[in-house]
Motif scaffolding. Structure first.
Motif, mmCIF file in Angstrom:
data_model
loop_
_atom_site.group_PDB
_atom_site.id
_atom_site.type_symbol
_atom_site.label_atom_id
_atom_site.label_comp_id
_atom_site.label_asym_id
_atom_site.label_seq_id
_atom_site.Cartn_x
_atom_site.Cartn_y
_atom_site.Cartn_z
ATOM 1 N N CYS A 1 -4.937 3.514 -4.512
ATOM 2 C CA CYS A 1 -4.761 2.088 -4.730
ATOM 3 C C CYS A 1 -5.084 1.350 -3.441
ATOM 4 O O CYS A 1 -4.774 1.848 -2.353
ATOM 5 N N ALA A 2 -5.752 0.215 -3.565
ATOM 6 C CA ALA A 2 -6.071 -0.619 -2.394
ATOM 7 C C ALA A 2 -5.477 -2.004 -2.608
ATOM 8 O O ALA A 2 -5.499 -2.545 -3.712
ATOM 9 N N ASP B 1 0.827 -1.196 0.000
ATOM 10 C CA ASP B 1 0.000 0.000 0.000
ATOM 11 C C ASP B 1 0.871 1.261 0.000
ATOM 12 O O ASP B 1 0.645 2.206 -0.768
ATOM 13 N N PHE B 2 1.884 1.254 0.875
ATOM 14 C CA PHE B 2 2.760 2.429 0.947
ATOM 15 C C PHE B 2 3.520 2.623 -0.367
ATOM 16 O O PHE B 2 3.647 3.748 -0.865
ATOM 17 N N ALA B 3 4.023 1.527 -0.931
ATOM 18 C CA ALA B 3 4.806 1.642 -2.170
ATOM 19 C C ALA B 3 3.953 2.147 -3.322
ATOM 20 O O ALA B 3 4.357 3.046 -4.080
ATOM 21 N N LEU B 4 2.757 1.585 -3.477
ATOM 22 C CA LEU B 4 1.909 1.936 -4.614
ATOM 23 C C LEU B 4 1.360 3.349 -4.507
ATOM 24 O O LEU B 4 1.203 4.049 -5.516
ATOM 25 N N MET C 1 -5.262 -6.440 -5.862
ATOM 26 C CA MET C 1 -4.986 -5.013 -5.985
ATOM 27 C C MET C 1 -6.034 -4.375 -6.889
ATOM 28 O O MET C 1 -6.401 -4.938 -7.925
ATOM 29 N N VAL C 2 -6.522 -3.199 -6.489
ATOM 30 C CA VAL C 2 -7.415 -2.422 -7.336
ATOM 31 C C VAL C 2 -6.880 -0.992 -7.390
ATOM 32 O O VAL C 2 -6.487 -0.420 -6.375
ATOM 33 N N ILE C 3 -6.816 -0.425 -8.617
ATOM 34 C CA ILE C 3 -6.278 0.921 -8.828
ATOM 35 C C ILE C 3 -7.395 1.837 -9.295
ATOM 36 O O ILE C 3 -8.201 1.473 -10.160
ATOM 37 N N ASP C 4 -7.421 3.032 -8.726
ATOM 38 C CA ASP C 4 -8.415 4.023 -9.119
ATOM 39 C C ASP C 4 -7.699 5.235 -9.725
ATOM 40 O O ASP C 4 -6.660 5.669 -9.209
#
Length: 605
Positions: A85-86, A72-75, A167-170
């Motif tokens: 990002c989750a 989470d921190f990296a993304l 992983m899901v990206i918004d």
């Protein structure tokens, strides 16, 4: 010298986009390695904590949460165009076709959109990442197949799926549209390699936990071994003390008699002999208790389940203590519930339990009464032995069932009992599926209650020892009128004692010390009874008995086996070998005399 300008020429603008893409690609790759190194470092710290003996040890949950948090921190701090990002981990549900989200970096309310996939009917389907959210495994497989993937499986060493990294990206907005594929590729690499690191860390954690478990088991085993050694040493020390105490009396007073020369007219010599006899009985009781306790602890105590007549057993045990009570001027009382008639138990062991309690009650009661009360309560029989004696303090009650523990008894001439009677009694009660309760008050007496179930489910009930019955009937002899006795005994003390006592009773005793001498005597005379020691210097007494029974001329001679073997089944062994009867050492002279009379004077069958 020709000068070169550091500024780009006008036509170099063509190369700007490729150079920028390469720079961004390099930055993305550096970010990937830095993120993976950071994750590996955090997971290494977690594994290091697994060895901790101070703080809580690392668990699988800690590993999963660390992976989620670091990704989470990296993304979300990559400056690669990821707005939100989750990251989550869903674990397989046992024996179902579902997974469930257990670890998540942030709720979707922060801005991340749900995951999208298409179902069989090509209808759009949304999956939301929330704690405890159930996700079908089929849907996770679909997310795994998407391009780019949104789920990565976690498998153990055997290939079994543990769960999925999701992983899901918004609002994905890369700095350059042509770099979209590169960024997505970098993200996919991060998740793939993070999943690999997670699985490897879990495997290392399992190895550490296994080693720790082995170490803890070894520590526990060592502690138990040390405790067992301490108990063994304590037991041996106590046993040595308890055996040496009566032996000291036996040896010491015997030495006095030998030194002074025994004179039956001297009162003190009678006193010495009484002490020797009492010490010998105490020593024998101690040996019997140790044998019983050893058999119980080794789970080798055989129990003969029978239908026991309760009133008969109670009257028998009171008859055995009647003389001791009379000598102390104590009143004996027996109260039996009319409904207490039959109990499934081992009659010998039931008598042993009751006698242990009654003798203890008599020991600590100098005046008043000792009684046995039997009552029926539901499906249990309560045997209560009560007394009006000195009672037991709270401190002593806590130690009452410890081996060799004995309460001081000022009213007794010396230490009575072995300190094992109550220990054996409680274990016998437990073997019968019961319990024992104690109530006592100093100077107000005590109450010991044995609670036994009336029936024993699943136990084989016998009326008598069938093996003994079969062995007894295998050899029959006609009682003789002869007083000729042949004693086969290699021990000098036992042989001389038996010869003297039987001679005093009018028997003609021929004493031999081995089998060869026995055969020589039998060639000259026909005794009525042969007293056969089982252990001989030139052979086994049981084999000699079998040889005697094989010869017609000796088949009508009664044979009484005498042996120090006193374990369960030893009597049956002697009877099956051809003996007519059996007596254990130390020899009870009164019992031996009655057996000899039974077979030599026609008083038995």
């Amino acid at each position: 010298m020709q000068q070169y300008s550091s500024l780009p020429e006008h036509n170099s603008k063509i190369e700007t986009t490729p150079m920028l893409a390469k720079s961004q690609q390099l930055r993305a790759e550096l970010w990937l390695e830095r993120s993976l190194n950071q994750l590996q470092s955090r997971l290494g710290d977690r594994l290091q904590s697994a060895f901790s003996t101070v703080q809580p040890r690392t668990t699988e949950a800690d590993i999963f949460q660390t992976v989620v948090n670091e990704l989470d921190f990296a993304l979300n701090n990559s400056n690669l165009g990821l707005s939100q990002c989750a990251v989550a981990i869903a674990l397989c549900q046992p024996q179902t076709a579902d997974g469930k989200v257990y670890y998540i970096s942030r709720p979707l309310s922060f801005g991340c959109q749900p995951l999208f996939l298409e179902d069989i009917a090509k209808q759009e389907k949304k999956l939301r990442l929330q704690i405890q959210q159930v996700i079908q495994i089929q849907d996770l497989h679909e997310l795994e197949k998407q391009q780019p993937p949104q789920a990565w499986r976690l498998t153990d060493d055997s290939g079994v799926i543990i769960g999925w990294l999701i992983m899901v990206i918004d609002n994905f907005k890369p700095h350059h549209k042509k770099s979209t594929a590169s960024y997505l590729h970098i993200n996919t690499q991060l998740m793939e390699r993070a999943a690999e690191q997670c699985v490897k860390t879990l495997a290392h954690l399992k190895q550490i936990q296994s080693l720790q478990q082995q170490s803890e088991n070894l520590y526990i085993a060592n502690q138990e071994l040390e405790r067992t050694n301490q108990l063994k040493n304590q037991f041996l020390a106590n046993t040595s003390h308890e055996i040496r105490t009566p032996l000291s009396s036996i040896i010491g007073f015997t030495h006095l008699l030998l030194a002074q020369g025994y004179d039956p007219t001297k009162e003190r010599h009678h006193e010495y002999l009484n002490i020797i006899q009492s010490s010998g009985k105490h020593l024998l009781a101690l040996i019997n208790d140790i044998l019983d306790l050893s058999k119980i602890e080794a789970n080798q105590l055989e129990v003969q389940w029978e239908r026991v007549n309760i009133p008969e057993v109670c009257q028998n045990v009171l008859a055995l203590v009647k003389e001791k009570a009379g000598n102390k001027g104590l009143k004996l009382s027996l109260e039996i519930d009319p409904n207490a008639k039959i109990l499934i138990a081992d009659p010998l062991r039931l008598k042993q339990m009751l006698l242990n309690l009654l003798f203890n009650a008599l020991k600590f009661t100098s005046q008043g009464s000792v009684g046995l009360k039997v009552a029926v309560q539901n499906s249990f029989i309560h045997f209560t032995v009560w007394d009006t004696g000195s009672g037991i303090s709270c401190e002593n009650l806590a130690l009452l069932f410890q081996p060799y523990f004995q309460i001081s008894n000022p009213s007794a001439a010396g230490n009575e009992g072995t300190g094992l009677g109550l220990v054996v009694t409680r274990k016998l009660v437990e073997i019968h599926g019961g319990s024992i309760e104690v109530e006592s008050e100093v100077d107000r007496g005590s109450r010991f209650t044995i609670i036994l179930p009336i029936t024993q489910h699943g136990k084989v009930i016998v009326k008598e020892d069938e093996e003994d019955q079969e062995a007894t009937s295998s050899v029959s002899v006609k009682p003789s009128i002869s007083r000729e006795i042949l004693l086969v005994e290699d021990d000098l003390g036992n042989g001389e004692l038996i010869q003297i006592r039987l001679s005093n009773l009018g028997y003609q005793v021929t004493w031999v010390r081995n089998a060869d001498q026995m055969w020589a005597v039998l060639a000259q005379k026909q005794p009525a009874v042969i007293l056969m020691d089982v252990r001989l210097p030139d052979g086994n007494g049981l084999d000699v008995i079998k040889q005697l029974r094989e010869k017609p001329e000796y088949q009508q001679i009664a044979i009484i086996a005498q042996t120090a073997m006193a374990m369960k089944g030893d009597r049956s062994i002697c009877l099956r070998a051809g003996a007519n009867d059996y007596i254990s050492k130390p020899i009870d002279i009164k019992l031996l005399a009655s057996l000899v009379a039974k077979y030599s004077l026609g008083s038995g069958d």
